[in-house]
Design an enzyme around this catalytic site. Structure first.
Site, short mmCIF file in Angstrom:
data_model
loop_
_atom_site.label_atom_id
_atom_site.label_comp_id
_atom_site.label_asym_id
_atom_site.label_seq_id
_atom_site.Cartn_x
_atom_site.Cartn_y
_atom_site.Cartn_z
CG HIS A 426 1.12 1.15 -4.39
ND1 HIS A 426 1.66 -0.15 -3.41
CD2 HIS A 426 0.66 1.73 -4.65
CE1 HIS A 426 0.57 0.42 -2.67
NE2 HIS A 426 -0.31 1.40 -3.40
CB CYS A 445 -2.63 3.59 -4.40
SG CYS A 445 -2.20 5.57 -4.36
#
Length: 534
Positions: A426, A445
């Site tokens: 992301h 992440c």
């Protein structure tokens, strides 16, 4: 009192003999007799259903020890004699020991035991060379990789049908595996020749410097292959260029100055680098050979994400990975990217909600005002109506969500490959972190430095104007899912040692300590780095 293991072995032998007799050995006079060889094979194979069934299915005809088996036997012994070259535990399939046992066999019973020993060695060799000597998840819980193992029955069938091609096809067929094998050989030769010489003494060195430190630096760079034969006594342009090349290969800022980080990397011994290569070989065996003609390669230790097409890197960006703490380290696994979400909401993971935000809310109900409190029906809850002190991490009934915005924790786009660990790639509003050499700051992440360009590259195969397509959705400010017409394989890897197309090695720090754990497991399995094994 009799041993339960003796009972188990006896029961296995009975099953093997029953299988043999079930082939019609008693009813059919032409069937092979219950000889000392067949009895010995049945007894030795008794604890392996696969081996027992294999020999019973061939009426105990030998695979290795018959007069006609010499070529097959030699092909296998030649193959496993290379176990140390692959960084595998020699004692599991010791070629010298098997050959000695074969030569020493005097009776049919001896021959039967050698027969089964070689079959066990073949199964172990195929298991280890194709998919690794270790089980990744048992070594470190952060390694979620599913290894593709060969079926033992298929191994025996394929080997019998065509031994040499089967053996030649076991090792990973990737260019990287071949390059690592070559690097292992070169490092062992360098170690045998005395290594890279004396270490560079402590202290910063920069262009223009002179003295013993520069001489030690020059000599070490020459030994490592970064500098040709040189007699220069000062830190000149040639040494500066060599230092920059070294820094690039080791993930350091290529400023041409030997500071603390560069000095530490320069002084790592070839023995330690060899250990990294042996771990890299094992990791390469864990990975599927077919990674996808087009795939995404995220190397956690390199803090990078790449798109690879036809073996060539077509896009590359820096990344930030999970912090080095037990519950925030980024896992290793492979999956398929299916879609991207433009203007995403951030659904705060339960662990972050209860460990980080609940204590804040208990002190101040208006804390973290950018996050919405959500009930079990998906409705936004007024914080003023909640007594946060009545809850703890176990019974807190709410979730938290951050709506799309420029300040969203996920930035303006996330890339999804749904997985049990809720890991994805992301954007991020925290751009300054990408300037650091070591970028382990997330909750697990992978954050990308150039997420928009990454999106354009992914969409290029399904749109003549990928940037326009992406920006049209972005401008709406609304959460939008854009599916990839062709899902793209994603590989989250942890490579601390790899070779470029020219064969020159790159090394990175073992930021999570996973390589150290793997190395210890390899040692426990019988791998001896740098030693002549067998």
């Amino acid at each position: 009192m009799s041993s339960p293991h003796r009972h188990k072995a006896g029961f296995g032998l009975a099953l093997c003999l029953a299988a043999f007799l079930g082939t019609g050995a008693l009813a059919n006079p032409s069937a092979p007799a219950l000889t000392p060889f067949t009895r010995s094979v049945a007894e030795a194979a008794g604890r392996s259903d696969v081996i027992s069934a294999f020999y019973a299915g061939r009426s105990y005809r030998p695979l290795w020890t018959g007069p006609e088996d010499a070529e097959r036997r030699q092909a296998f012994l030649t193959a496993i004699a290379q176990a140390s070259a692959h960084g595998l535990p020699v004692q599991r399939y010791d070629a010298a020991e098997l050959a000695a046992r074969f030569r020493a066999a005097r009776t049919e019973a001896d021959r039967g035991r050698v027969e089964v020993a070689m079959t066990r060695a073949l199964l172990a060799w195929a298991h280890d060379l194709r998919g690794g000597a270790l089980e990744p998840g048992k070594v470190d819980p952060g390694i979620k990789r599913e290894v593709q193992r060969l079926d033992p029955r298929s191994v025996l069938t394929a080997f019998e049908a065509d031994p040499r091609p089967f053996l030649n096809g076991l090792a990973p067929r990737t260019p990287e595996y071949a390059r690592l094998m070559r690097a292992r050989m070169e490092l062992e030769a360098r170690i045998a020749a005395g290594g890279w010489g004396p270490q560079v003494p402590a202290g910063k060195l920069r262009p223009g410097a002179t003295g013993e430190g520069v001489l030690a630096l020059r000599n070490r760079l020459m030994a490592m292959g970064y500098l040709g034969r040189s007699t220069v006594a000062g830190y000149d342009a040639s040494i500066e260029a060599a230092v920059r090349a070294f820094q690039i290969d080791h993930g350091l800022t290529p400023d041409g100055v030997v500071g603390e980080g560069t000095l530490a990397a320069l002084n790592v011994s070839p023995e330690t680098r060899l250990e990294s290569v042996l771990v890299a070989l094992e990791r390469e065996r864990w990975l599927a050979s077919d990674r996808g003609e087009r795939h995404i390669w995220v190397n956690l230790t390199d803090f990078s994400a790449r798109i690879v097409e036809g073996g060539k890197v077509t896009f590359e960006t820096r990344s930030v990975i999970g912090k080095d703490s037990p519950d925030q380290r980024s896992p290793e696994f492979s999956d398929e990217m299916e879609y991207m979400v433009i203007n995403p909401s951030w659904h705060v993971p339960r662990s972050i909600t209860t460990k980080e935000y609940l204590p804040l809310l208990q002190r101040n109900p208006n804390a973290a005002a950018h996050l919405k409190l959500i009930d079990s029906r998906g409705q936004v809850v007024n914080r003023g109506s909640v007594n946060f002190n009545a809850y703890n991490a176990r019974n807190f009934p709410y979730s938290m969500r951050q709506p799309p915005s420029d300040g969203n924790a996920l930035g303006l786009v996330k890339f999804m490959f749904p997985n049990p660990w809720n890991i994805y790639l992301h954007d991020t509003p925290s751009k300054s972190l990408f300037d650091r050499e070591v970028r382990a700051f997330s909750h697990g992440c992978i954050r990308l430095a150039q997420p928009f360009d990454f999106a354009y590259a992914l969409l290029a195969r399904q749109s003549d104007d990928p940037e326009g397509l992406f920006q049209s959705h972005l401008r709406t400010g609304k959460e939008t899912v854009v599916r990839l017409e062709e899902p793209v394989p994603v590989h989250l890897v942890y490579s601390t040692a790899w070779a470029g197309p020219t064969g020159r090695m790159s090394y990175r720090q073992d930021i999570y300590g996973r390589d150290g754990v793997i190395l210890e497991a390899l040692r426990a399995a019988g791998v001896v780095p740098g030693a002549v094994q067998g």
